[in-house]
Design an enzyme around this catalytic site. Structure first.
Site, PDB file in Angstrom:
ATOM      1  N   GLU A  80       3.948  -8.279 -18.727  1.00  0.00           N
ATOM      2  CA  GLU A  80       5.307  -8.773 -18.497  1.00  0.00           C
ATOM      3  C   GLU A  80       5.405 -10.227 -18.949  1.00  0.00           C
ATOM      4  O   GLU A  80       6.351 -10.920 -18.647  1.00  0.00           O
ATOM      5  CB  GLU A  80       5.734  -8.599 -17.044  1.00  0.00           C
ATOM      6  CG  GLU A  80       4.835  -9.219 -16.019  1.00  0.00           C
ATOM      7  CD  GLU A  80       5.354  -8.928 -14.612  1.00  0.00           C
ATOM      8  OE1 GLU A  80       5.157  -7.805 -14.150  1.00  0.00           O
ATOM      9  OE2 GLU A  80       5.958  -9.824 -14.017  1.00  0.00           O
ATOM     10  N   CYS A 112       3.830  -4.388 -13.177  1.00  0.00           N
ATOM     11  CA  CYS A 112       2.369  -4.422 -13.060  1.00  0.00           C
ATOM     12  C   CYS A 112       1.681  -3.134 -13.499  1.00  0.00           C
ATOM     13  O   CYS A 112       0.472  -3.020 -13.375  1.00  0.00           O
ATOM     14  CB  CYS A 112       1.960  -4.755 -11.628  1.00  0.00           C
ATOM     15  SG  CYS A 112       2.477  -6.395 -11.111  1.00  0.00           S
ATOM     16  N   THR A 153      -0.100 -15.883  -5.524  1.00  0.00           N
ATOM     17  CA  THR A 153      -0.788 -14.715  -6.076  1.00  0.00           C
ATOM     18  C   THR A 153      -0.674 -14.563  -7.592  1.00  0.00           C
ATOM     19  O   THR A 153      -1.591 -14.035  -8.215  1.00  0.00           O
ATOM     20  CB  THR A 153      -0.249 -13.415  -5.425  1.00  0.00           C
ATOM     21  OG1 THR A 153       1.177 -13.395  -5.560  1.00  0.00           O
ATOM     22  CG2 THR A 153      -0.629 -13.337  -3.953  1.00  0.00           C
ATOM     23  N   THR A 201      10.033  -5.120  -1.270  1.00  0.00           N
ATOM     24  CA  THR A 201       8.956  -4.755  -2.215  1.00  0.00           C
ATOM     25  C   THR A 201       7.880  -3.908  -1.526  1.00  0.00           C
ATOM     26  O   THR A 201       7.020  -3.365  -2.195  1.00  0.00           O
ATOM     27  CB  THR A 201       8.282  -6.015  -2.824  1.00  0.00           C
ATOM     28  OG1 THR A 201       7.750  -6.798  -1.745  1.00  0.00           O
ATOM     29  CG2 THR A 201       9.253  -6.857  -3.613  1.00  0.00           C
ATOM     30  N   HIS A 234      -3.265  -0.710  -6.816  1.00  0.00           N
ATOM     31  CA  HIS A 234      -2.681  -1.961  -7.309  1.00  0.00           C
ATOM     32  C   HIS A 234      -2.765  -3.015  -6.210  1.00  0.00           C
ATOM     33  O   HIS A 234      -2.500  -2.749  -5.047  1.00  0.00           O
ATOM     34  CB  HIS A 234      -1.230  -1.755  -7.748  1.00  0.00           C
ATOM     35  CG  HIS A 234      -0.548  -3.042  -8.080  1.00  0.00           C
ATOM     36  ND1 HIS A 234      -1.085  -3.949  -8.971  1.00  0.00           N
ATOM     37  CD2 HIS A 234       0.607  -3.599  -7.621  1.00  0.00           C
ATOM     38  CE1 HIS A 234      -0.286  -5.003  -9.040  1.00  0.00           C
ATOM     39  NE2 HIS A 234       0.745  -4.819  -8.240  1.00  0.00           N
ATOM     40  N   LYS A 239      -3.493  -7.473   1.274  1.00  0.00           N
ATOM     41  CA  LYS A 239      -2.981  -6.688   2.399  1.00  0.00           C
ATOM     42  C   LYS A 239      -2.485  -5.296   1.983  1.00  0.00           C
ATOM     43  O   LYS A 239      -2.853  -4.292   2.598  1.00  0.00           O
ATOM     44  CB  LYS A 239      -1.835  -7.470   3.047  1.00  0.00           C
ATOM     45  CG  LYS A 239      -1.499  -7.019   4.451  1.00  0.00           C
ATOM     46  CD  LYS A 239      -0.509  -7.968   5.087  1.00  0.00           C
ATOM     47  CE  LYS A 239       0.910  -7.562   4.761  1.00  0.00           C
ATOM     48  NZ  LYS A 239       1.919  -8.448   5.350  1.00  0.00           N
ATOM     49  N   ARG A 243      -4.007  -1.686   3.283  1.00  0.00           N
ATOM     50  CA  ARG A 243      -3.200  -0.864   4.183  1.00  0.00           C
ATOM     51  C   ARG A 243      -2.937   0.522   3.597  1.00  0.00           C
ATOM     52  O   ARG A 243      -3.031   1.536   4.295  1.00  0.00           O
ATOM     53  CB  ARG A 243      -1.883  -1.583   4.474  1.00  0.00           C
ATOM     54  CG  ARG A 243      -1.369  -1.235   5.851  1.00  0.00           C
ATOM     55  CD  ARG A 243      -0.502  -2.353   6.373  1.00  0.00           C
ATOM     56  NE  ARG A 243       0.868  -1.917   6.489  1.00  0.00           N
ATOM     57  CZ  ARG A 243       1.905  -2.736   6.599  1.00  0.00           C
ATOM     58  NH1 ARG A 243       1.723  -4.031   6.571  1.00  0.00           N
ATOM     59  NH2 ARG A 243       3.114  -2.277   6.720  1.00  0.00           N
ATOM     60  N   ASN A 266      -3.214 -11.846  -8.239  1.00  0.00           N
ATOM     61  CA  ASN A 266      -2.618 -10.658  -8.841  1.00  0.00           C
ATOM     62  C   ASN A 266      -2.415 -10.899 -10.330  1.00  0.00           C
ATOM     63  O   ASN A 266      -1.547 -11.685 -10.712  1.00  0.00           O
ATOM     64  CB  ASN A 266      -1.277 -10.355  -8.150  1.00  0.00           C
ATOM     65  CG  ASN A 266      -0.547  -9.172  -8.769  1.00  0.00           C
ATOM     66  OD1 ASN A 266      -1.100  -8.455  -9.604  1.00  0.00           O
ATOM     67  ND2 ASN A 266       0.694  -8.978  -8.361  1.00  0.00           N
ATOM     68  N   SER A 296       6.630  -2.583 -10.391  1.00  0.00           N
ATOM     69  CA  SER A 296       7.956  -2.690  -9.797  1.00  0.00           C
ATOM     70  C   SER A 296       9.006  -2.130 -10.730  1.00  0.00           C
ATOM     71  O   SER A 296       8.872  -2.178 -11.947  1.00  0.00           O
ATOM     72  CB  SER A 296       8.266  -4.154  -9.482  1.00  0.00           C
ATOM     73  OG  SER A 296       7.450  -4.588  -8.437  1.00  0.00           O
TER      74      SER A 296
END
Lengths: 344, 137
Positions: A80, A112, A153, A201, A234, A239, A243, A266, A296
């Site tokens: 991007e 991404c 990030t 997001t 990804h 976090k 998760r 990231n 996204s």
């Protein structure tokens, strides 16, 4: 069978600590570090961009394969942050690899996940016989508006994969995608920085797509989370992938080797696939890997991969993700602004 | 530098394409049309390995003047920077920037390897020139 012949990774040498960004904006660094599970992130040198990152990663992949670069028939780099809006990244990469002129290329963009989309198209190219080998990569110098939480990030780095049918070091058994029109993060034409929907997001964007694609893949492959030695999701921060892995039934040991985000940030199009490179750097023949990207806008590509005994050959002349992570120079916030083009 | 000139120099800038004299095995960078050692006119293309060592270096603290930003030298935005004379493993010497290191780590005799970087931009709207720089090996 179609798969990854070799891979190449690259992470620029420069790092900034989360503390230094927090200090510039009067934020609490401990809160950010524990919330995002990020301690530092990579940033480009002043003379680096998506093209130079793609070239270094691609050169690593081709050197590892020891093939004639002229036998590569396609180059697809996802990003991007392509340096040009009009003029392909792929032509510069191909020229730098000495590929000659008999190849096809086009640049990819899907937030991404443009790198994994490039892998899927490359698989189709080699399977159809349109190319003997195809190069698929995801590379970025991610932008973040100064002061935006994204600044902790948004990082720089990338990975490029040589996709082929023969001598593959990792077979791609299955791949599926789950895609929808979800406006969680975007950057409009001529805008320098991206905008995002904050908490939006999360649930309807990242979690929905990653969970759906991964579940679809495991159904297609007739597997469960216990069948995989490694899983990579990804990693926009530490976090989210931790998760989502728990929700999908994966253990910490399965995701830890591919979770590179806490040390480099990231890397957008390079994010999940740099995690894959880190796993390929250490995996054994027979190991099974699950990879799910997220981009996204929004979509996820999920892959079921089995490592072959060619992995040792592919590693012989390669450089590891860990070696790039360790090789670093810390910079302060002013130098960070300069290198990322925010201070000229 | 004009766009056609940037384009013409791509093979040498991207991949250190030079020449070798098949008669006396002399290497040349940048490429030469004939051998200056033995006079042979049938030269062959040669891609240098991109490894070498530092013969001498200096720290640039005053960048090249470019008041209208026509040929923005990327390094000029990042002074001070290291500029070195590098002897390639095959023999020829060239001048190039040494990047990604602390200035105090640069020493004469140290091994270097080629990296692919942005060299300059033709103004804000102009084409980007890419090419070789070096880093400590």
């Amino acid at each position: 069978m179609v798969g990854i012949v070799t891979w190449g990774s690259y992470i620029p040498k420069y790092r900034i600590k989360a503390e230094d960004i927090a200090k510039a904006w009067g934020s609490n660094p401990e809160q950010i570090k524990s919330g995002l599970m990020i301690t530092e992130k990579s940033l480009p040198g002043i003379d680096e961009d998506t093209i130079t990152i793609a070239v270094e990663a691609a050169r690593n992949a081709v050197r590892a394969a020891r093939i004639d670069p002229k036998s590569i028939g396609a180059v697809y780099i996802g990003s991007e942050s392509h340096p040009y809006a009009v003029k392909p990244t792929g032509t510069v990469v191909a020229e730098a690899l000495n590929m000659g002129n008999k190849y096809t290329t086009a640049d990819f963009e899907f937030a991404c996940k443009a790198g994994t989309a490039a892998i899927q198209v490359s698989m189709a190219m080699v399977r159809s016989g349109m190319a003997e080998y195809a190069l698929a990569g995801g590379c970025d110098t991610a932008q973040a508006s100064p002061g935006d939480p994204l600044e902790y990030t948004a990082a720089a780095g990338g990975a490029v994969f040589l996709i082929g049918l023969e001598n593959v070091s990792a077979e791609i058994n299955h791949t599926v995608s789950y895609t929808s029109d979800t406006p969680d993060f975007w950057r409009k034409k001529y805008e320098k920085y991206p905008a995002h929907g904050g908490a939006f997001t999360g649930q309807p964007a990242y979690y929905r797509h990653v969970i759906a694609a991964t579940s679809m893949l495991m159904e297609k492959a007739n597997t469960s989370s216990a069948d995989y030695d490694y899983a990579i999701f990804h990693q926009p921060n530490g976090k989210f992938p931790t998760r989502v892995a728990k929700i999908l039934g994966f253990k910490k040991e399965q995701i830890q080797p591919g979770l590179v985000v806490s040390k480099i940030g990231n890397t957008y199009s390079g994010s999940s696939i740099l995690g894959l490179c880190a796993v390929l750097d250490i995996a054994k023949p027979g190991d099974r890997i699950l990879l799910t990207s997220y981009g996204s806008g929004a979509g996820s590509d999920s892959f079921d991969i089995t490592v072959t005994d060619k992995i040792f050959y592919a590693r012989e002349k390669n450089r590891t993700v860990e070696s790039y992570i360790q090789d670093k120079i810390y910079v302060d916030y002013t130098k960070y602004l300069k290198n990322t083009g925010n201070l000229r | 530098m004009t766009v056609p000139k940037i384009w013409r120099k791509i093979p040498e800038m991207y991949n250190l394409k030079g020449r070798i004299c098949p008669e006396c095995n002399s290497y040349f960078f940048p490429p030469r049309e004939f051998c200056t050692k033995c006079g042979n006119e049938k030269m062959e293309d040669y891609f240098f390995q991109g490894i070498g060592k530092i013969i001498s270096f200096t720290i640039i603290r005053t960048p090249v003047s470019d008041p209208e930003n026509e040929n923005m030298d990327i390094a000029a935005r990042n002074i001070p920077y290291v500029l070195a004379i590098i002897e390639l493993a095959e023999g020829p010497r060239l001048t190039a920037q040494v990047v990604d290191c602390r200035k105090e780590d640069v020493e004469i005799g140290k091994d270097v390897e080629m990296v692919f970087r942005k060299i300059m931009e033709k103004g804000e709207k102009g084409v980007i020139q890419y090419g070789y720089k070096f880093r400590l090996a």
